[in-house]
Enzyme design. Structure first.
Site, short mmCIF file in Angstrom:
data_model
loop_
_atom_site.label_atom_id
_atom_site.label_comp_id
_atom_site.label_asym_id
_atom_site.label_seq_id
_atom_site.Cartn_x
_atom_site.Cartn_y
_atom_site.Cartn_z
N HIS A 28 0.83 -1.21 0.00
CA HIS A 28 0.00 0.00 0.00
C HIS A 28 0.86 1.26 0.00
O HIS A 28 1.76 1.39 0.83
CB HIS A 28 -0.91 0.02 1.23
CG HIS A 28 -2.00 -1.00 1.19
ND1 HIS A 28 -3.28 -0.71 0.75
CD2 HIS A 28 -2.02 -2.31 1.53
CE1 HIS A 28 -4.03 -1.79 0.83
NE2 HIS A 28 -3.29 -2.79 1.30
N ASP A 30 0.05 4.28 0.95
CA ASP A 30 -0.10 5.02 2.20
C ASP A 30 0.39 4.23 3.41
O ASP A 30 0.33 4.71 4.54
CB ASP A 30 -1.55 5.48 2.41
CG ASP A 30 -2.55 4.36 2.22
OD1 ASP A 30 -2.17 3.25 1.81
OD2 ASP A 30 -3.75 4.59 2.48
N HIS A 214 -9.24 -7.55 -1.62
CA HIS A 214 -8.92 -7.89 -0.22
C HIS A 214 -10.00 -8.85 0.29
O HIS A 214 -11.19 -8.50 0.33
CB HIS A 214 -8.93 -6.63 0.65
CG HIS A 214 -7.66 -5.86 0.64
ND1 HIS A 214 -7.28 -5.08 -0.43
CD2 HIS A 214 -6.67 -5.73 1.57
CE1 HIS A 214 -6.11 -4.50 -0.16
NE2 HIS A 214 -5.72 -4.88 1.05
N GLU A 217 -8.98 -11.89 5.18
CA GLU A 217 -8.08 -11.30 6.17
C GLU A 217 -8.88 -11.06 7.45
O GLU A 217 -8.68 -11.74 8.46
CB GLU A 217 -7.47 -10.00 5.66
CG GLU A 217 -6.50 -9.36 6.65
CD GLU A 217 -6.08 -7.95 6.23
OE1 GLU A 217 -5.06 -7.48 6.76
OE2 GLU A 217 -6.76 -7.32 5.41
#
Length: 373
Positions: A28, A30, A214, A217
């Site tokens: 990522h 960020d 995603h 998780e």
């Protein structure tokens, strides 16, 4: 100036993990800022930080992220995103992101980030994508000038709890020939299934645009099913909880006997890549069902069963890590050797969102680099 990353050696050899050619699929933007850069950008914006020293700030990110909860983990991004609201800030962060990948021996990377989170200073969605692309290109130029080669593509991400999925999908497709190679959804997974973004996924499928989601998780098998069915995902972001669909019948000193469910069998047989991030999975509690040590991670089980496992950092700042460090940790936990490490990189190369011919060239570069190690 790129700080030299900590060096990790392959056990029993003089070979550095850092020097080996590597592929980064789940990283990522960020979550990869340098603490010193955060401090400088925050000062220019008159933003208050939880620590004013780069070492203390780095420790704050790691300690705050090590919570056992994805929700708490994600809260640390309020700080990094706050300093990524200007064109200059985005360019600098993206450039340094590529610099740091290069220093770690990465030769191909895909960087994911959510443009919708970077609009508070008046930039448009297209302008923020263009700024990040400019930073990426400056970073690749830096690498070339230093005698290295790296290629980086953007994964434009929509926040799964928001209602801008179609708009972000259109943005990604609009920039497909200007640095964007794929689409992702991220953010709070539990309670925000992929089906919420079905309109976006339909649009992407109609435009033959690749998707990673995603899933697996902070939520389990239903999330993974949604990523595959609604999202048409070609890869699973993390995906570690696919192991919940594997029943261990018995074990002896040499073998583990298992039964795969229909979902895990499908993921294995279709070679749907798992973007595993070991340190992050520990921090967020994604592997809590199996234990709280890296040796408890189902990574090795999935690898031994033939799943398309790949090794990623997720967020280098929050986990204080690099791909080299993740490989070293896995090697220490499971006794891998150089041939295993090469398999992980070849798996990642095959799973990139590059054209087939480019994936083959990337695999050749990895094989050549390991042969020369």
């Amino acid at each position: 100036m790129t700080a030299a990353p900590e060096e990790y050696l392959v056990p029993g050899t003089g070979i550095s993990f850092n020097s080996l050619p590597k592929v980064s699929l789940h990283d990522h933007l960020d979550g990869g800022l340098r603490p010193a850069t955060i401090i400088e950008l925050a000062d220019a914006l008159s933003l208050e930080l939880p620590a004013g020293d780069e070492f203390e700030l780095g420790e704050w990110f790691e300690d705050s992220a090590d919570s056992g909860s994805l929700t708490s983990y994600l809260a640390t991004f309020d700080v990094t995103i706050a300093v990524m609201q200007t064109r200059e800030g985005l360019i600098r962060v993206a450039r340094e992101f590529v610099n740091d990948l290069t220093a770690d021996g990465v030769i191909y990377g895909e960087v994911r980030w959510a443009p919708e989170q970077h609009l508070t200073k008046g930039l448009t969605l297209d302008e923020v994508v263009e700024a990040v692309q400019e930073g990426i290109e400056l970073g690749t130029d830096d690498a070339r000038n230093d005698g290295h080669s790296i290629r980086v593509g953007q994964l434009v991400t929509a926040m799964r709890h928001a209602d801008r999925g179609l708009e972000i999908a259109e943005l990604a497709v609009r920039h497909r020939d200007r640095g964007v190679v794929g689409f992702d959804i991220a953010g709070a997974e539990l309670g925000f299934p992929a089906s919420r973004q079905l309109e976006a996924f339909d649009y992407l499928a109609q435009h033959y645009f690749p998707v990673t989601v995603h899933a697996g998780e902070a939520d389990g098998l239903e999330s993974i099913r949604g990523a595959l069915f609604h999202g048409r995902a070609l890869r699973l972001g993390h995906g570690v909880r696919i192991a919940e669909d594997i029943e261990i019948e018995r074990q002896d000193d040499e073998n583990t006997y298992v039964t795969l469910g229909l979902l895990s069998q499908w993921v294995k047989d279709r070679e749907i890549a798992l973007e595993l991030s070991p340190s992050s999975n520990l921090q967020t509690g994604a592997i809590a069902a199996w234990g709280d040590e890296l040796a408890d991670h189902p990574f090795d089980l999935l690898y031994q069963l033939g799943f398309q496992v790949t090794v990623n950092t997720d967020n280098r700042l929050m986990s204080n890590t690099t791909i080299s460090r993740e490989l070293a940790l896995l090697t220490d936990a499971f006794g891998y050797d150089l041939s295993d490490i090469e398999v992980f990189q070849l798996n990642a190369a095959a799973a990139t969102f590059l054209p087939l011919e480019d994936r083959e060239d990337l695999a050749d570069a990895i094989a050549e680099g390991f042969d020369e190690a």
